[in-house]
Design a protein around this motif. Structure first.
Motif, mmCIF file in Angstrom:
data_model
loop_
_atom_site.group_PDB
_atom_site.id
_atom_site.type_symbol
_atom_site.label_atom_id
_atom_site.label_comp_id
_atom_site.label_asym_id
_atom_site.label_seq_id
_atom_site.Cartn_x
_atom_site.Cartn_y
_atom_site.Cartn_z
ATOM 1 N N ILE A 281 0.862 -1.186 0.000
ATOM 2 C CA ILE A 281 0.000 0.000 0.000
ATOM 3 C C ILE A 281 0.893 1.229 0.000
ATOM 4 C CG2 ILE A 281 -1.857 1.199 1.181
ATOM 5 C CD1 ILE A 281 -2.689 -1.334 2.454
ATOM 6 N N ASP A 283 0.064 4.294 -2.056
ATOM 7 C CA ASP A 283 -0.583 5.537 -2.459
ATOM 8 C C ASP A 283 -1.854 5.747 -1.648
ATOM 9 O OD1 ASP A 283 -2.920 4.282 -4.280
ATOM 10 O OD2 ASP A 283 -1.048 3.246 -4.708
ATOM 11 N N SER A 286 -5.015 3.563 -2.635
ATOM 12 C CA SER A 286 -4.951 2.193 -2.119
ATOM 13 C C SER A 286 -5.309 2.156 -0.638
ATOM 14 C CB SER A 286 -3.554 1.614 -2.333
ATOM 15 O OG SER A 286 -3.236 1.542 -3.705
ATOM 16 N N LYS A 287 -4.827 3.122 0.116
ATOM 17 C CA LYS A 287 -5.116 3.156 1.551
ATOM 18 C C LYS A 287 -6.597 3.411 1.813
ATOM 19 C CE LYS A 287 -0.444 4.726 2.713
ATOM 20 N NZ LYS A 287 0.389 5.811 3.273
ATOM 21 N N CYS A 290 -8.517 0.240 0.916
ATOM 22 C CA CYS A 290 -8.251 -0.793 1.913
ATOM 23 C C CYS A 290 -9.035 -0.533 3.198
ATOM 24 C CB CYS A 290 -6.755 -0.844 2.204
ATOM 25 S SG CYS A 290 -6.235 -2.294 3.108
ATOM 26 N N TYR A 325 -10.129 -3.786 -13.679
ATOM 27 C CA TYR A 325 -8.701 -3.734 -13.353
ATOM 28 C C TYR A 325 -7.901 -4.626 -14.292
ATOM 29 C CZ TYR A 325 -4.496 -3.657 -10.436
ATOM 30 O OH TYR A 325 -3.212 -3.495 -9.977
ATOM 31 N N ARG A 336 -0.170 2.701 -10.711
ATOM 32 C CA ARG A 336 -1.136 2.035 -9.850
ATOM 33 C C ARG A 336 -2.266 2.952 -9.378
ATOM 34 N NH1 ARG A 336 0.225 -2.049 -4.859
ATOM 35 N NH2 ARG A 336 -1.921 -2.476 -4.269
ATOM 36 N N PRO A 337 -1.999 4.178 -8.908
ATOM 37 C CA PRO A 337 -3.116 5.027 -8.466
ATOM 38 C C PRO A 337 -4.135 5.292 -9.578
ATOM 39 C CG PRO A 337 -1.033 5.903 -7.656
ATOM 40 C CD PRO A 337 -0.693 4.821 -8.620
ATOM 41 N N LEU A 340 -6.156 2.071 -10.253
ATOM 42 C CA LEU A 340 -7.165 1.822 -9.225
ATOM 43 C C LEU A 340 -8.337 2.789 -9.352
ATOM 44 C CD1 LEU A 340 -4.977 1.094 -6.072
ATOM 45 C CD2 LEU A 340 -6.423 -0.512 -7.305
ATOM 46 N N THR A 344 -12.056 1.537 -10.109
ATOM 47 C CA THR A 344 -13.116 1.841 -9.137
ATOM 48 C C THR A 344 -14.266 2.584 -9.791
ATOM 49 O OG1 THR A 344 -11.449 1.951 -7.381
ATOM 50 C CG2 THR A 344 -13.601 2.911 -6.917
ATOM 51 N N LYS A 448 -3.997 -12.174 1.029
ATOM 52 C CA LYS A 448 -4.371 -11.297 -0.078
ATOM 53 C C LYS A 448 -3.896 -11.829 -1.421
ATOM 54 C CE LYS A 448 -0.361 -8.491 1.139
ATOM 55 N NZ LYS A 448 -0.191 -9.075 2.489
#
Length: 568
Positions: A281, A283, A286-287, A290, A325, A336-337, A340, A344, A448
């Motif tokens: 994790i 960015d 992601s946090k 999560c 994804y 990645r950010p 995601l 989303t 995970k």
């Protein structure tokens, strides 16, 4: 004459000053006496920790008091590279790295080994010597790619999603020209270190546990064979250290064997400044995702079925995020950010569309099929994580994805016949896994990767050839216990809480008839009518058929009113 002497002294002092300024290494000598007895499972003749000063060299003089044909001299460093060479530091006689080793025959005499520390700090190193007989295979004796003619050491190459472990081919004791390499078989082993433990003592303890054949069998797990006999490709688990070692055995007599120099990797760079590759994790997005999974997972696990329309939206979002994804990863090269965020957004759109579908049609079996498919996806992912890596047929993408989709479909077909129980079960199991998945990032366990490895299989080229071998430590056992506890308690709570209620709510727009719902409604109406006073119920028999509207020809005003109020 005096002038010449003075100039010589000045020149000598200046030269010594310059050499000191550039860090010319000092040299110390250590005598290594090989006097330990050799057993079948333990051929380690010498082991010791040594401390080497910055920019210095240690000379190892070998004193052989045992009957061996050749030795492998090896050195292990935790963080910094060192250089090992024999007799003279020339090309082809030296190797640099953290886990290095060199071969030496006893004839005409054993080599003298030199260990150079090119770093500006002192180092603690582990030194070991393995001795072998004249019929033991020579590790790396048929080398064609490594820097030394005989290369008994291994190499690890780390990429983002997988690790390559390579070793040079061994040589049979009578095969001087490497004509019959099939006489020797090589097995690779792995031992995982505690998760997110980068301590040097843990590292050295792990190295020592993989030095002899007895310890390797006791502590390590054999890595399944792949298409390349001297290479293993493994899925990467950043932050979990692993010790890799290879054992070369005589095909005819396994008692004749030799062990390569163990190697090590964390699947990330924990000691590089500014490198956060050990943190999955990294960015803000992601946090946030999560943290949200914990609350959404608890909601779905315990009260998801009660809020059926919200549940439909969440399962639509989940399906949309996973599919989006994978597709976006294949078609573009976003960081990645951004990936995601795009996945989303697409998932929210899919969730809205799935909710609209329920709003207009309201078919319970169709509505439950999406959660059942998600549960099938999870079950198929678990099956994949437990498959052995040497199933060549499943390395072909077509074969693998056919089997994967088959498991998903069979799970869905088996479950949708029990619509209410299936929906509660999916809410409990998937909601519990969402909680565990999110906590897994904070705890540092590896559940995970049940999902991550499937995403890697779909998006990373040639990942089908990777051996998964997911680490399993006490943290993983704790997270599995939490997952099972949440799933069971969530299922029982929702099943008890919905007792006596209609299995499914009526669709907001009417839609198709929900047979289980209306079956319960008919039973309740019959009980109400039978318990009502006799003067409020007409005994006139009314004939109904398939063309008769639900409320048509009902001459009982009270019954018509009751049904209208109930349906409203």
């Amino acid at each position: 004459m005096k002038l010449v002497t003075v100039l010589s002294l000045i020149f000598s002092n200046a030269l010594m000053f310059c050499l000191a300024a550039v860090g010319v290494s000092s040299k110390s000598v250590i005598e290594v006496r090989l006097s330990e007895s050799i057993t079948t499972l333990d051929k380690e003749l010498y082991k010791e920790f040594v401390h080497i000063n910055a920019s210095s060299t240690i000379q190892f003089n070998i004193v052989n008091d045992v009957n061996v044909s050749f030795i492998v001299f090896q050195v292990h460093s935790h963080v910094y590279n060192v250089t090992l060479y024999n007799n003279t530091n020339i090309e082809g006689s030296s190797v640099s790295g953290k886990n290095v080793g060199l071969y030496s025959s006893v004839r005409p005499k054993l080599d003298t080994f030199f260990l150079l520390n090119p770093n500006i700090i002192d180092l603690k190193l582990f030194v070991s010597v393995q001795g072998y007989g004249n019929k033991d295979p020579i590790p790396g004796g048929c080398n064609m790619e490594f820097p030394t003619p005989i290369s008994p050491f291994m190499r690890t190459t780390f990429l983002k999603d997988y690790i390559f472990v390579d070793a040079a081919a061994p040589r049979y004791y009578t095969d001087m020209h490497c004509q019959n390499i099939d006489n020797v078989v090589v097995d690779f082993y792995i031992m995982y270190l505690p998760e997110h433990n980068f301590d040097s003592e843990t590292y050295f303890d792990g190295i020592q546990k993989m030095m002899t054949l007895e310890k390797i069998i006791e502590n390590g797990d054999r890595i399944p064979k792949t298409a390349f006999p001297m290479r293993r490709m493994l899925s990467a688990y950043p932050g979990t250290g692993a010790i890799y070692v290879a054992v070369a055995k005589d095909v005819q007599n396994p008692n004749y064997y030799s062990i390569y120099v163990p190697n090590h990797h964390y699947a990330c760079m924990p000691f590089d400044d500014g490198d956060d590759s050990c943190e999955i994790i990294q960015d803000v997005i992601s946090k946030l995702i999560c943290a949200s999974l914990i609350f959404l997972g608890l909601f779905t696990c315990y009260i998801g079925h009660r809020f059926f329309k919200t549940e439909m939206f969440l399962f639509g979002v989940l399906s949309g995020v996973v599919v989006s994804y994978i597709l976006i990863s294949i078609m573009s090269d976003l960081d990645r950010p951004a990936l995601l965020l795009a996945a989303t957004s697409s998932g929210v759109l899919v969730g809205i569309l799935w909710l609209i579908f329920w709003w207009y049609y309201g078919l319970p079996i169709i509505a439950v099929s999406l959660p059942a498919l998600n549960l099938g996806f999870l079950i198929a992912s678990i099956v994949y994580s437990k498959l052995p890596g040497d199933v060549v047929m499943l390395q072909v993408d077509y074969n693998f994805w056919t089997l994967f989709v088959l498991i998903m479909t069979l799970t869905c077909v088996f479950l949708v016949s029990m619509a209410f129980v299936t929906n509660v079960l999916c809410c409990a199991v998937l909601g519990a896994y969402a909680v565990v998945y999110a906590l897994d990032f904070y705890v540092g366990s590896n559940l995970k990767y049940i999902i991550i490895n499937i995403v890697r299989r779909a998006t990373v080229p040639k990942f089908g050839m990777a051996v998964l071998m997911v680490p399993f430590e006490w943290k993983d056992a704790l997270m599995i216990a939490l997952w099972v506890g949440l799933a069971i308690s969530g299922f029982l709570w929702q099943h008890f809480h919905n007792r006596g209620r209609p299995p499914f709510p009526p669709p907001p727009r009417g839609g198709c008839i929900n047979l289980p719902y209306y079956g319960t409604l008919s039973s309740r109406l019959r009980d109400e009518v039978e318990s009502a006073p006799s003067d409020s119920v007409q005994t006139q028999r009314i004939s109904y058929n398939e063309n008769t509207p639900l409320l048509a020809d009902s001459t009982n005003t009270n019954e018509r009113k009751y049904i209208s109020e109930f349906l409203s």
